[in-house]
Design a protein around this motif. Sequence first.
Motif, PDB file in Angstrom:
ATOM      1  N   SER A  17       0.752  -1.169   0.085  1.00  0.00           N
ATOM      2  CA  SER A  17      -0.084   0.088   0.055  1.00  0.00           C
ATOM      3  C   SER A  17       0.596   1.322  -0.063  1.00  0.00           C
ATOM      4  N   GLN A  18       2.125   1.316  -0.426  1.00  0.00           N
ATOM      5  CA  GLN A  18       3.236   2.323  -0.349  1.00  0.00           C
ATOM      6  C   GLN A  18       2.936   3.113  -1.756  1.00  0.00           C
ATOM      7  N   PRO A  19       2.797   4.246  -1.727  1.00  0.00           N
ATOM      8  CA  PRO A  19       2.732   5.104  -2.916  1.00  0.00           C
ATOM      9  C   PRO A  19       4.511   4.961  -3.497  1.00  0.00           C
ATOM     10  N   VAL A  20       4.568   4.930  -4.949  1.00  0.00           N
ATOM     11  CA  VAL A  20       5.609   4.786  -5.434  1.00  0.00           C
ATOM     12  C   VAL A  20       5.840   5.757  -6.506  1.00  0.00           C
ATOM     13  N   GLU A  21       6.938   6.157  -6.940  1.00  0.00           N
ATOM     14  CA  GLU A  21       7.176   7.019  -7.945  1.00  0.00           C
ATOM     15  C   GLU A  21       7.828   6.403  -9.203  1.00  0.00           C
ATOM     16  N   PHE A  22       7.913   7.185 -10.316  1.00  0.00           N
ATOM     17  CA  PHE A  22       8.616   6.448 -11.489  1.00  0.00           C
ATOM     18  C   PHE A  22      10.022   6.207 -11.089  1.00  0.00           C
ATOM     19  N   ASP A  23      10.558   5.270 -11.618  1.00  0.00           N
ATOM     20  CA  ASP A  23      12.015   4.797 -11.410  1.00  0.00           C
ATOM     21  C   ASP A  23      12.335   4.419 -10.021  1.00  0.00           C
ATOM     22  N   GLN A  24      11.418   4.305  -9.072  1.00  0.00           N
ATOM     23  CA  GLN A  24      11.819   3.997  -7.806  1.00  0.00           C
ATOM     24  C   GLN A  24      11.942   2.372  -7.816  1.00  0.00           C
ATOM     25  N   PRO A  25      13.156   1.923  -6.969  1.00  0.00           N
ATOM     26  CA  PRO A  25      13.467   0.392  -6.741  1.00  0.00           C
ATOM     27  C   PRO A  25      12.357  -0.069  -6.218  1.00  0.00           C
ATOM     28  N   LEU A  26      11.949  -1.313  -6.773  1.00  0.00           N
ATOM     29  CA  LEU A  26      10.825  -2.346  -6.130  1.00  0.00           C
ATOM     30  C   LEU A  26      11.423  -3.484  -5.443  1.00  0.00           C
ATOM     31  N   PHE A  27      12.032  -4.142  -6.535  1.00  0.00           N
ATOM     32  CA  PHE A  27      12.385  -5.447  -5.877  1.00  0.00           C
ATOM     33  C   PHE A  27      13.815  -5.896  -6.676  1.00  0.00           C
ATOM     34  N   THR A  28      14.604  -6.744  -6.025  1.00  0.00           N
ATOM     35  CA  THR A  28      15.850  -7.250  -6.583  1.00  0.00           C
ATOM     36  C   THR A  28      15.829  -8.809  -6.657  1.00  0.00           C
ATOM     37  N   ILE A  29      16.000  -9.340  -7.986  1.00  0.00           N
ATOM     38  CA  ILE A  29      16.172 -10.892  -8.194  1.00  0.00           C
ATOM     39  C   ILE A  29      17.350 -11.056  -8.325  1.00  0.00           C
ATOM     40  N   GLY A  30      17.982 -12.322  -7.605  1.00  0.00           N
ATOM     41  CA  GLY A  30      19.496 -12.490  -7.831  1.00  0.00           C
ATOM     42  C   GLY A  30      19.696 -13.938  -8.150  1.00  0.00           C
TER      43      GLY A  30
END
Length: 159
Positions: A146-159
């Motif tokens: 439920s967090q607001p996000v901005e364009f180009d904000q990091p969301l998640f990392t897959i390794g």
Amino acid sequence: MGDHKDQGINIDPAFVRALAELLDDTQLSEIEVEDGDRKVRVARTLTAAAAAPVAFAPAAPAAAPLAPPAPAAAPPPAADSFADAVKSPMVGTVYLAPEPGAPTFASVGSSVKEGDTVLIIEAMKVMNPITAPTSGTLKAVHVENSQPVEFDQPLFTIG
């Protein structure tokens, strides 16, 4: 003096004066009062002289020597952790589960396949799935539900 009749509306001059005084007391530019089908609006135009004064800091003397720049601080290590992060393609609200109370699409440590939905971003009442660009393990989720996000904000990392 009493009420005056103007185009079918009773106007109380004392009431209008009281509203005008309220404008002065509160520094408002307009006030509107509605009572049933009667509406009274009192407004004033602010002039430049009535605006709050603006203070300027004195300029530094031209002959003052400039101090050498401080050495640059090392960038925080957290910034490097976003280098491989999947970033938001839009502005909106993040949801980590398909609906309230449902389990999350993926949790840190779980394996995801290319194309799996990891989260959704709601933008203008449209739910947009954000999918894994590659297969791997979900190393980190950089946003909360439920967090607001901005364009180009990091969301998640897959390794």
